[in-house]
Design a protein around this motif. Structure first.
Motif, mmCIF file in Angstrom:
data_model
loop_
_atom_site.group_PDB
_atom_site.id
_atom_site.type_symbol
_atom_site.label_atom_id
_atom_site.label_comp_id
_atom_site.label_asym_id
_atom_site.label_seq_id
_atom_site.Cartn_x
_atom_site.Cartn_y
_atom_site.Cartn_z
ATOM 1 N N GLY A 1 -16.067 17.184 16.219
ATOM 2 C CA GLY A 1 -15.487 16.193 15.501
ATOM 3 C C GLY A 1 -14.021 16.884 14.964
ATOM 4 N N LEU A 2 -13.950 18.174 14.807
ATOM 5 C CA LEU A 2 -12.654 18.691 14.377
ATOM 6 C C LEU A 2 -11.700 18.513 15.455
ATOM 7 N N ILE A 3 -11.926 18.731 16.685
ATOM 8 C CA ILE A 3 -11.071 18.609 17.719
ATOM 9 C C ILE A 3 -10.777 16.980 17.902
ATOM 10 N N ALA A 4 -11.533 16.344 17.856
ATOM 11 C CA ALA A 4 -11.344 14.785 17.830
ATOM 12 C C ALA A 4 -10.297 14.362 16.928
ATOM 13 N N GLU A 5 -10.614 14.940 15.551
ATOM 14 C CA GLU A 5 -9.554 14.550 14.392
ATOM 15 C C GLU A 5 -8.116 15.110 14.594
ATOM 16 N N LEU A 6 -8.228 16.386 15.381
ATOM 17 C CA LEU A 6 -6.902 17.019 15.588
ATOM 18 C C LEU A 6 -6.253 16.164 16.615
ATOM 19 N N ARG A 7 -6.735 15.706 17.422
ATOM 20 C CA ARG A 7 -6.368 14.820 18.510
ATOM 21 C C ARG A 7 -5.599 13.454 17.900
ATOM 22 N N GLN B 1 -2.194 19.708 7.674
ATOM 23 C CA GLN B 1 -3.123 20.567 6.859
ATOM 24 C C GLN B 1 -4.241 21.185 7.780
ATOM 25 N N LEU B 2 -4.643 20.269 8.404
ATOM 26 C CA LEU B 2 -5.689 20.679 9.516
ATOM 27 C C LEU B 2 -5.339 21.687 10.602
ATOM 28 N N ARG C 1 -2.942 23.812 10.291
ATOM 29 C CA ARG C 1 -2.682 25.062 9.467
ATOM 30 C C ARG C 1 -4.231 25.672 9.401
ATOM 31 N N ASP C 2 -5.040 24.981 8.668
ATOM 32 C CA ASP C 2 -6.260 25.464 8.518
ATOM 33 C C ASP C 2 -6.792 26.011 9.579
ATOM 34 N N VAL C 3 -6.886 25.246 10.813
ATOM 35 C CA VAL C 3 -7.305 25.964 12.258
ATOM 36 C C VAL C 3 -6.432 27.279 12.582
ATOM 37 N N THR C 4 -5.023 27.214 12.371
ATOM 38 C CA THR C 4 -4.405 28.530 12.745
ATOM 39 C C THR C 4 -4.806 29.742 12.024
ATOM 40 N N GLU C 5 -4.996 29.381 10.754
ATOM 41 C CA GLU C 5 -5.368 30.557 9.596
ATOM 42 C C GLU C 5 -6.857 31.070 9.860
ATOM 43 N N ALA C 6 -7.800 30.035 10.351
ATOM 44 C CA ALA C 6 -9.118 30.273 10.654
ATOM 45 C C ALA C 6 -8.978 31.471 11.884
#
Length: 280
Positions: free
Chosen positions: A47-53, A59-60, A62-67
């Motif tokens: 779901g996260l990947i789908a939202e990114l695409r 913001q998302l 950035r959150d992925v990069t920080e994680a």
């Protein structure tokens, strides 16, 4: 994870942070991003990947990069770079900067602040020798949460036990319940700011010493070369660069050369050969 999803995420991370992931690091993506997906209200990493695409939310992303950013750090890590700073770099700067009495130090990818604070401890211990000098220590990182922690100077019992001499703990920290708060006089010696190593270094200004330890190992060869060559442009001919124990400039750039007998320390390749002598 589907190969196309791995390729999408690894491309995103490389573009935004320089981080290079091989296919054998799928487990790392899954272990770090699945909790983020759940915190973001998604049932799974898919779901996260789908939202990114779909949305390309800043913001998302950035959150992925920080994680995915590795934030391992502790006080006086590997010790040698701090001993060299005290025994080799500071005496050289005293001579070379006598006219201006100003020194700027950059700790790149500083994480939660233990590295720049360790340098501040070294300077604090020699305070009487540098009373009319101005030292500026800048700590930068791509991740906002770790920078906030660094600014607050609050560390757990585990964190202060990793590398911090007991006398410094007793002198410069105050225990508050289960945590330790760093004294304001040490915190004031360091300035923290958000910065991406892929960005233009010019706004940071010039530095006399750069610590960029244990971060280039996550970059590919061309990115390492690019970062190092841009660092050379903001260092004077008598400046010093410190890399991690497992890192090197050899085969990556000819802008720096290792200092003989001084592990992890590098000088501009055109620096005076006698600028740094091995510690006696």
């Amino acid at each position: 994870m589907k190969p196309q999803d791995f390729d999408f995420l690894s491309s995103l991370l490389r573009r935004r942070s320089g981080l290079t992931l091989n296919p054998d690091k799928v487990y790392l993506l899954e272990s770090r991003l699945t909790p983020l997906a759940r915190r973001s209200g998604m049932e799974s990493l898919d779901g996260l990947i789908a939202e990114l695409r779909k949305s390309a939310s800043e913001q998302l992303m950035r959150d992925v990069t920080e994680a995915m950013t590795t934030n391992e750090s502790f006080f006086f890590r590997d010790r040698t770079p701090f001993d060299l700073f005290r025994d080799q770099v500071l005496p050289m700067l005293r001579q070379r900067r006598a006219a201006t009495k100003k020194v700027r130090i950059w700790c790149a990818a500083c994480s939660t602040g233990q590295e720049p604070y360790s340098l501040a401890f070294v300077l604090k211990q020699q305070e009487a020798q540098w009373r009319d000098w101005k030292f500026e220590i800048i700590g930068t990182d791509i991740a906002r949460p770790v920078l906030q922690k660094a600014k607050e100077g609050i560390y757990s019992q585990f964190e202060v036990q990793r590398g911090l001499p007991i006398q410094l703990l007793m002198k410069h920290f105050k225990q508050e319940g289960d945590v330790w708060r760093l004294s304001e006089d040490i915190r004031k010696m360091v300035t923290f700011r958000e910065f991406n190593l892929l960005d233009n270094f010019a706004p940071l200004g010039k530095f006399d010493v750069i610590y960029c330890r244990n971060v280039l190992i996550y970059f590919d060869q061309s990115t390492k070369s690019n970062v190092l060559e841009r660092m050379r442009k903001i260092l004077p001919d008598d400046g010093a660069l410190f890399l991690g124990a497992a890192e090197t400039v050899l085969g990556i750039t000819d802008k720096f050369r290792p200092v003989r007998g001084q592990r992890g320390m590098y000088l501009p390749s055109d620096a005076d050969q006698n600028l740094m002598a091995p510690a006696s």
